[in-house]
Design an enzyme around this catalytic site. Structure first.
Site, short mmCIF file in Angstrom:
data_model
loop_
_atom_site.label_atom_id
_atom_site.label_comp_id
_atom_site.label_asym_id
_atom_site.label_seq_id
_atom_site.Cartn_x
_atom_site.Cartn_y
_atom_site.Cartn_z
N PHE A 295 0.85 -1.19 0.00
CA PHE A 295 0.00 0.00 0.00
C PHE A 295 0.87 1.23 0.00
O PHE A 295 1.89 1.29 0.71
CB PHE A 295 -0.89 0.00 1.25
CG PHE A 295 -1.67 1.28 1.45
CD1 PHE A 295 -2.81 1.54 0.71
CD2 PHE A 295 -1.24 2.23 2.37
CE1 PHE A 295 -3.52 2.72 0.89
CE2 PHE A 295 -1.95 3.41 2.56
CZ PHE A 295 -3.09 3.65 1.81
N GLU B 122 6.03 -7.36 8.33
CA GLU B 122 5.14 -6.32 7.81
C GLU B 122 5.67 -5.00 8.34
O GLU B 122 5.80 -4.81 9.56
CB GLU B 122 3.71 -6.57 8.28
CG GLU B 122 3.14 -7.87 7.76
CD GLU B 122 1.84 -8.27 8.42
OE1 GLU B 122 1.44 -7.62 9.42
OE2 GLU B 122 1.23 -9.24 7.95
N ARG C 30 -9.13 11.49 17.21
CA ARG C 30 -8.21 10.55 16.59
C ARG C 30 -8.98 9.32 16.15
O ARG C 30 -9.40 8.51 16.96
CB ARG C 30 -7.09 10.17 17.57
CG ARG C 30 -6.14 11.31 17.88
CD ARG C 30 -5.48 11.81 16.62
NE ARG C 30 -4.31 12.63 16.91
CZ ARG C 30 -3.58 13.18 15.97
NH1 ARG C 30 -3.90 13.03 14.69
NH2 ARG C 30 -2.53 13.90 16.29
N ALA D 168 2.09 18.70 17.19
CA ALA D 168 2.92 17.75 16.46
C ALA D 168 2.48 17.66 15.02
O ALA D 168 1.38 18.10 14.67
CB ALA D 168 2.83 16.37 17.12
N GLU E 202 4.88 23.47 12.87
CA GLU E 202 3.73 22.81 13.49
C GLU E 202 3.27 23.55 14.75
O GLU E 202 2.08 23.67 15.00
CB GLU E 202 4.05 21.35 13.83
CG GLU E 202 4.09 20.45 12.62
CD GLU E 202 2.74 20.25 11.95
OE1 GLU E 202 1.68 20.42 12.60
OE2 GLU E 202 2.74 19.91 10.75
N GLU F 137 -0.59 25.01 14.79
CA GLU F 137 -1.61 24.44 15.68
C GLU F 137 -1.95 25.30 16.89
O GLU F 137 -3.06 25.21 17.41
CB GLU F 137 -1.16 23.05 16.15
CG GLU F 137 -1.13 22.05 15.01
CD GLU F 137 -0.85 20.63 15.46
OE1 GLU F 137 -0.63 20.39 16.67
OE2 GLU F 137 -0.86 19.74 14.59
N SER G 173 7.07 2.78 17.24
CA SER G 173 6.65 1.36 17.27
C SER G 173 7.64 0.54 16.46
O SER G 173 7.32 0.08 15.36
CB SER G 173 5.24 1.21 16.69
OG SER G 173 4.31 1.94 17.42
N PRO G 174 8.85 0.31 16.97
CA PRO G 174 9.90 -0.32 16.17
C PRO G 174 9.62 -1.77 15.77
O PRO G 174 10.31 -2.31 14.91
CB PRO G 174 11.14 -0.23 17.06
CG PRO G 174 10.61 -0.10 18.44
CD PRO G 174 9.31 0.64 18.31
N GLY G 175 8.59 -2.39 16.33
CA GLY G 175 8.24 -3.74 15.94
C GLY G 175 7.62 -3.82 14.56
O GLY G 175 7.64 -4.87 13.92
N GLU H 126 8.82 4.94 11.91
CA GLU H 126 8.59 6.33 12.28
C GLU H 126 9.50 6.76 13.43
O GLU H 126 9.62 6.07 14.44
CB GLU H 126 7.14 6.55 12.71
CG GLU H 126 6.88 8.00 13.14
CD GLU H 126 5.49 8.23 13.71
OE1 GLU H 126 5.00 9.36 13.60
OE2 GLU H 126 4.90 7.29 14.27
N GLU I 133 -6.51 22.03 6.02
CA GLU I 133 -7.91 22.01 5.61
C GLU I 133 -8.73 20.93 6.33
O GLU I 133 -9.88 21.14 6.66
CB GLU I 133 -7.97 21.80 4.10
CG GLU I 133 -9.34 21.99 3.51
CD GLU I 133 -9.31 21.89 1.99
OE1 GLU I 133 -9.83 20.88 1.48
OE2 GLU I 133 -8.75 22.81 1.36
#
Length: 188
Positions: A22, A45, A70, A82, A98, A102, A119-121, A125, A144
């Site tokens: 994806f 993955e 969220r 952020a 940012e 914000e 989340s290194p598993g 990021e 927007e």
């Protein structure tokens, strides 16, 4: 870097193949086939993300936070300002952008506290967490599709929000406890 580039860690997983699954606006997903240290193969993955910034900003002894919905959590969250890095953008530039977009405040100076993986598993990021307590009034410039409100909260309020689950994302929890350390010791 602690390891020389030519030396591989004893648990290193060599990529045999990589299959794109994806490609989105913010993330991409791929499935890699890897060779394990014991010679066997496995799949991994992996979510690819361009990286992000976050800012622990103190205004008159209070932390600037934003509240927004969220979708992955299906609830509103209170978080520090952020956002993701744009292609080729330096993290410090993104942090200042940012913060103003914000909160409507510009940082006169800003300091990197820590860069960390979220989340290194399964994801690559990295978030760069900055600190400032030198702010000047600027202008809010929300994207927007961005709907949020900004407020300044005390350390006691922030700790209560953590206990109540209103603050539950890693970057903001880390910022709250860094602020607590700073308030107790005068340093991070």
């Amino acid at each position: 870097m602690s390891e020389k580039m030519s030396e591989k860690h004893r648990f290193y997983e060599e990529t045999i193949s990589s299959k794109p699954i994806f490609e989105g606006r913010i993330i991409s997903l791929q499935v890699d086939t890897v060779k394990l240290p014991n010679g066997e193969t496995a799949t991994r993955e992996i979510v690819r993300h361009p990286g992000a910034v976050a800012v622990l900003a103190l205004l008159d002894g209070k932390m600037l936070v934003v509240e927004q919905f969220r979708k992955p959590l299906e609830k509103a969250q209170v978080e520090i300002p952020a956002g993701k890095l744009d292609a080729g953008e330096e993290p410090i530039v993104a942090a200042m952008r940012e913060l103003e977009e914000e909160t409507g405040y510009k940082a006169k100076s800003i300091v990197l506290l820590q860069s960390f993986s979220t989340s290194p598993g399964f994801a690559d990021e990295i978030i760069h967490l900055y600190f400032t307590d030198e702010l000047a009034k600027g202008e809010v410039h929300l994207d927007e599709e961005e709907f949020l409100s900004c407020e300044a909260i005390t350390l006691d309020q922030a700790l209560a929000y953590v206990r109540e689950g209103r603050i539950c994302d890693a970057k903001t929890v880390m910022a709250v406890y860094a602020w607590r350390l700073y308030s107790l010791t005068g340093s991070f």
